[in-house]
Design a protein around this motif. Sequence first.
Motif: not given
Lengths: 273, 199
Positions: A21-22, A25-26, B77, B80-81, B85
Amino acid sequence: MKEIARLGLILMLICAVAAGSLSYVNGITSAIIADREEKEKIAQMQKLFPDVATLEDKTVDGMTATIGLDGAGKMVGLLAEARTEGYAGTIRFTLAVDGSGKIVGVNILSQSETPGLGDKIKEPAFLSQFVGKTGKDPITAGQDIDILAGATVSTRAMASGVKKALAEILVRFMGAEAPKQPTFNPSALKDGKYTGTADGFKSDIKVEVTIVGGKITEIKVLEHNDTANFFKMAEEEVIPRIINKQSVEVDAASGATGSSKGIMQAVLNALAK
Amino acid sequence: MSVMKDLSRGIIRDNAVFRLVLGLCPTLAVTGTAENGLGMGLSATAVLVCSNLVVAALRNVIPNKIRIPCFIVIIATFVTMVDMLLNAFLPALHAQLGIFVPLIVVNCVILGRAEAFASRNPVLNSAADGIGIGLGFTLALTTLGAVRELLSKGTIFHANILGSGYQPFQVFGFPPGAFIALGLMLALFNMLSRKFRLE
């Protein structure tokens, strides 16, 4: 054994989902971030130099500058990072210089000067004093740069840091000739007393150098306003070394580097005239 | 316990800073101004709600023996998101918060709520708990930031309150001032909670 494998597997699964998921998003954000940073960089340069169309990073002798070019590829100005030693650590700042070698802006990136006193160096009222200065201006605290009350060392550090950075930029990126290092030869000097002044740690140091028979025989400090006990350390160690070596290229007194360098430079200034 | 009760409990009765005395590291470190306190509080709230949701949803899957590493991975997690964002879509806020966002990983309020609440309660209650505790944490950080900013600079949210004649207490802008201000506020909070019988 089976238990450990089961636990490891579950943890691995959770990590894999997290990593997946990271990276998703990245994937979305990294392009947006890179694009914005590039635009911000150009916009920042355009604020300083309205004609900038493209940017180019250039490194000369370890100094990196972002050079702004106009539509025809001519340099309209540059932005370079420099540093200077303040009262409580290194001060990092950027210096914007236009194509004619004039300072357009100074901006503090990081500093750890005393809050409420020395950290006033990051305020626009202080930094705007540097705008418009060229390599011909003195850029010296107490002359064309006002000293902040209670923050003499910070002010002097900024003034000398900007002056030095500007000189380096002019030589490295603008094709100015490197200034000749002043030298002296005591045996070629007439007997007599010579006076010279230079920047100490937080004040000007004025010395009187006596030459007898082509040799430096005595160095007297006429004026200074550095911290007394540190200055004494510098005076007691550096002056005998200069007389001994007949040169100003000697070791500084440890713990009193600012005052030591000031004494050496003042002697050089006295004799190199 | 009802969802509403889980939500409201975290704001005053179980306030993370003043009652649970958790998460003191960011509380002391970033509350030099009210604005920083508010930004840190809201970012931590966002992470807290997300991590509580996921931890509660996975509470029957995560084995008891490795729950702490699992919680940390989940929290890191989300942090970091949030960081990525914010950087992409709210660059102004991201620039303002800077290093505080990655620091949320080591905020023990979030791990504490995952361990003490979310791993034992349904998803909806855990989300409500996250919102409540988060708001309480934000409230505490903003108040402490406001008090320190007022004493050290004479302003709150950059608005001048005490006038130009005010001689600032520089110390409240420094780490020792954070301890002093927090101690005084804890004392005040204890006094008030005794008076209103929150014990």
